[in-house]
Design an enzyme around this catalytic site. Structure first.
Site, PDB file in Angstrom:
ATOM      1  CD  GLU A  69       3.787  -3.145   9.818  1.00 48.81           C
ATOM      2  OE1 GLU A  69       3.799  -2.815   8.884  1.00 48.81           O
ATOM      3  OE2 GLU A  69       3.265  -4.426  10.232  1.00 48.81           O
ATOM      4  CB  THR A 113       1.365  -4.471   5.414  1.00 46.70           C
ATOM      5  OG1 THR A 113       1.845  -4.800   6.797  1.00 46.70           O
ATOM      6  CG2 THR A 113       1.659  -3.341   4.774  1.00 46.70           C
ATOM      7  CG  HIS A 230       6.915  -6.398  11.122  1.00 47.94           C
ATOM      8  ND1 HIS A 230       6.850  -7.695  11.533  1.00 47.94           N
ATOM      9  CD2 HIS A 230       6.019  -6.369  10.151  1.00 47.94           C
ATOM     10  CE1 HIS A 230       6.018  -8.372  10.931  1.00 47.94           C
ATOM     11  NE2 HIS A 230       5.588  -7.612   9.961  1.00 47.94           N
ATOM     12  CG  ASP A 289      -0.091  -2.227   9.462  1.00 48.44           C
ATOM     13  OD1 ASP A 289       0.086  -2.035  10.627  1.00 48.44           O
ATOM     14  OD2 ASP A 289       0.539  -3.053   8.740  1.00 48.44           O
ATOM     15  CG  HIS A 290      -1.629  -5.185  11.078  1.00 48.05           C
ATOM     16  ND1 HIS A 290      -0.949  -5.781  11.950  1.00 48.05           N
ATOM     17  CD2 HIS A 290      -1.107  -5.208   9.918  1.00 48.05           C
ATOM     18  CE1 HIS A 290       0.438  -5.800  11.341  1.00 48.05           C
ATOM     19  NE2 HIS A 290       0.184  -5.482   9.938  1.00 48.05           N
TER      20      HIS A 290
END
Ligand code: GP9
Ligand code: MN
Length: 529
Positions: A69, A113, A230, A289-290
């Site tokens: 994440e 996500t 996160h 993911d980012h």
């Protein structure tokens, strides 16, 4: 939808949803076979042949995908105050059994996500606005990794995620992707002590998944979606002793702390894979993911990267969109750090080729990263793009070597950039047309059977996997069966304090019946998102 309501407010959402529905219905009814042909022409021309050295090297192995994440590439090999932030991931990155990508970019839009998951498992882009999973994921036709692997190589499939199944509409979309099992938060002990803001703490997610994982028929395709790293990167004191940075922006500072926790959780899981024997028979794929640090906060991050906020540019923001992509194949000795440029859209054809699956008849926008014909132009969702030599942001061209903007490009360079930019725009708009018009419903790849979402029901996954085990008897290939019908949970060592504090019911949790009870009774994670 819940997620959008949370961010837009119910009034704005109702309007947005109404407009979207009206638009979708119109666009869909106008869809025609010529729309599909345009897409097919592009993807077939763009198809990249597998590299014969790599094709099938992971055939028949379990595939374990670990979603890191908000994890950015700059964390790899990074030292904060002299201390490695992610020592275990660094060791994997530098391992010869890992194909590690140094120039791999996230390509998500607002679906974050969910966009990453979509690209990785379908090789089709997300939408220019909103989340494809939320907006179209229930109704659209998908030709995704779990279905393809099941139909071609007999894989079972499961997702493990410690948040509600409805988050990002996953419980509908996963059925369309052909996922057989979805272990969402209802399958885990979600005492508030076990949760962070976005769901079950990572160490617990991996540990508590084992009782399900070991029951899956092999080979399996299993995805773990972590959440502890996160935004806003908060973590209980008892879960870490890693010292934060001190830029003055608490989310930048604590990013390193939660990343460190994620790293430890993955190490614990790998130790289990090795001890239980799953390791040798698996290909383990890890990806970020980012971004975790947004462009506006990059100014705070700059000094930690040896740069200055006063000279920070769009070029630096774009370059920071790198995320890890690592393919770890125990037994391989020719891995190492790969320099080719690529992104999330390229993962599916790459993995399918490693698994020995022919992709030539699928509609996929990415290309195999190991192919000699791999396309190294990496498109961002907003039409900016990066190539091995140049970065293009809002039409401005930057030289990757120097980071300097090229204000007066030669005619040759201007033409080259123009044609790359055209390709990016064409590709994104064809992907949008495919999604908005639901064109895959008109297309059946060779040998593929369309997925019927009604075949899946995620209410009693544990009952289903144990039932299959029973039916197969001595031919069951699950780890549990191969282990003499015994659990392997004792192979798992975790230092998560929560596992001790909940020790009283730990025994119950590892037995079959009570985990079912926990799953049907629990809606306890309502505060998880
Ligand atoms: C929640 C998690 C977070 O289930 O996957 O999604 P994000 O906010 O990163 O898109
Ligand atoms: Mn995310």
């Amino acid at each position: 939808r819940n997620y959008l309501v949370k961010y837009l407010g119910i009034d704005a959402f109702t309007f947005y949803d109404g407009v979207k529905t009206a638009k979708n219905n119109r666009v869909r009814s106008e869809a025609s076979s010529s729309d599909l042909n345009k897409v097919l022409n592009f993807t077939q021309k763009h198809y990249a042949k597998p590299n014969s050295q790599m094709y099938g090297i992971a055939k028949g192995k379990n595939i374990i995908v670990i979603h890191l994440e908000s994890f950015q590439q700059f964390l790899i090999n990074y030292r904060l105050n002299g201390k490695e932030v992610t020592p275990f991931l660094n060791s994997l990155y530098n391992d010869k059994s890992t194909y590690s990508f140094a120039n791999f970019f996230n390509q998500v839009g607002q679906g974050k996500t969910s966009d990453a998951e979509n690209m990785l498992e379908t090789s089709v882009y997300g939408l220019p606005q909103g989340s494809l999973f939320s907006a179209l994921g229930t109704d659209n036709t998908f030709q995704g990794a779990p279905a393809i692997l099941s139909q071609t190589e007999g894989y079972s499939s499961a997702v493990f995620h410690g948040n509600k199944g409805s988050f990002w509409n996953r419980n509908s979309v996963y059925k369309n992707l052909g996922y057989q099992y979805f272990f969402d938060s209802s399958y885990f002990n979600t005492d508030s002590n076990n949760l962070t803001e976005y769901g079950l703490k990572d160490k617990l997610l991996f540990h508590d998944s084992v009782k399900y994982l070991e029951r899956l028929q092999q080979p399996f395709y299993a995805k773990f979606i972590t959440v502890s790293n996160h935004f806003p990167y908060t973590i209980d004191k008892k879960n870490t002793d890693f010292k934060a940075a001190d830029t003055g922006d608490s989310s930048v500072d604590n990013y390193f702390v939660t990343a460190h926790y994620l790293d430890q959780s993955i190490k614990e899981f790998f130790d289990y894979l090795k001890k239980s024997g799953l390791y040798n028979n698996s290909m383990i794929v890890l990806y970020g993911d980012h971004y975790g640090i947004s462009n506006s906060r990059n100014l705070k991050l700059a000094s930690l990267l040896g740069k200055s906020s006063s000279t920070w540019t769009d070029f630096d923001n774009a370059q920071l969109q790198r995320v890890p992509f690592m393919i770890h194949i125990p037994g391989q000795k020719n891995g190492g750090i790969q320099q080719q440029y690529g992104g999330e859209i390229d993962v599916l054809p790459t993995l399918l080729h490693l698994a020995g699956v022919d992709t030539s008849s699928y509609i996929q926008f990415g290309t195999d990263l190991f192919s000699k014909q791999h396309d190294q132009v990496v498109a961002f969702r907003n039409e900016n793009f990066v190539t091995p030599n140049y970065t293009v942001v809002d039409g401005n061209i930057y030289d990757n070597k120097t980071g300097v903007q090229i204000t007066h490009p030669s005619t040759a360079l201007a033409n080259k950039i123009k044609s790359e930019s055209n390709k990016v725009n064409t590709e994104l708009s064809l992907s949008d047309s495919l999604n908005n018009k639901n064109l895959l419903r008109f297309y059946i790849p060779n040998g593929f059977t369309p997925v019927n979402p009604k075949n899946y029901n995620y209410k009693n996954d544990f009952g289903q996997i144990t039932q299959i085990q029973k039916q197969l008897g001595t031919s069951s290939t699950s780890l549990w069966s191969r282990n003499g019908n015994k659990t392997t949970i004792d192979d798992y060592n975790s230092d998560a304090p929560e596992l001790n504090t909940t020790d009283s019911d730990k025994e119950n949790q590892s037995s079959a019946s009570s985990s079912i009870n926990a799953s049907s009774s629990s809606s306890a994670s309502s505060d998880a998102n």
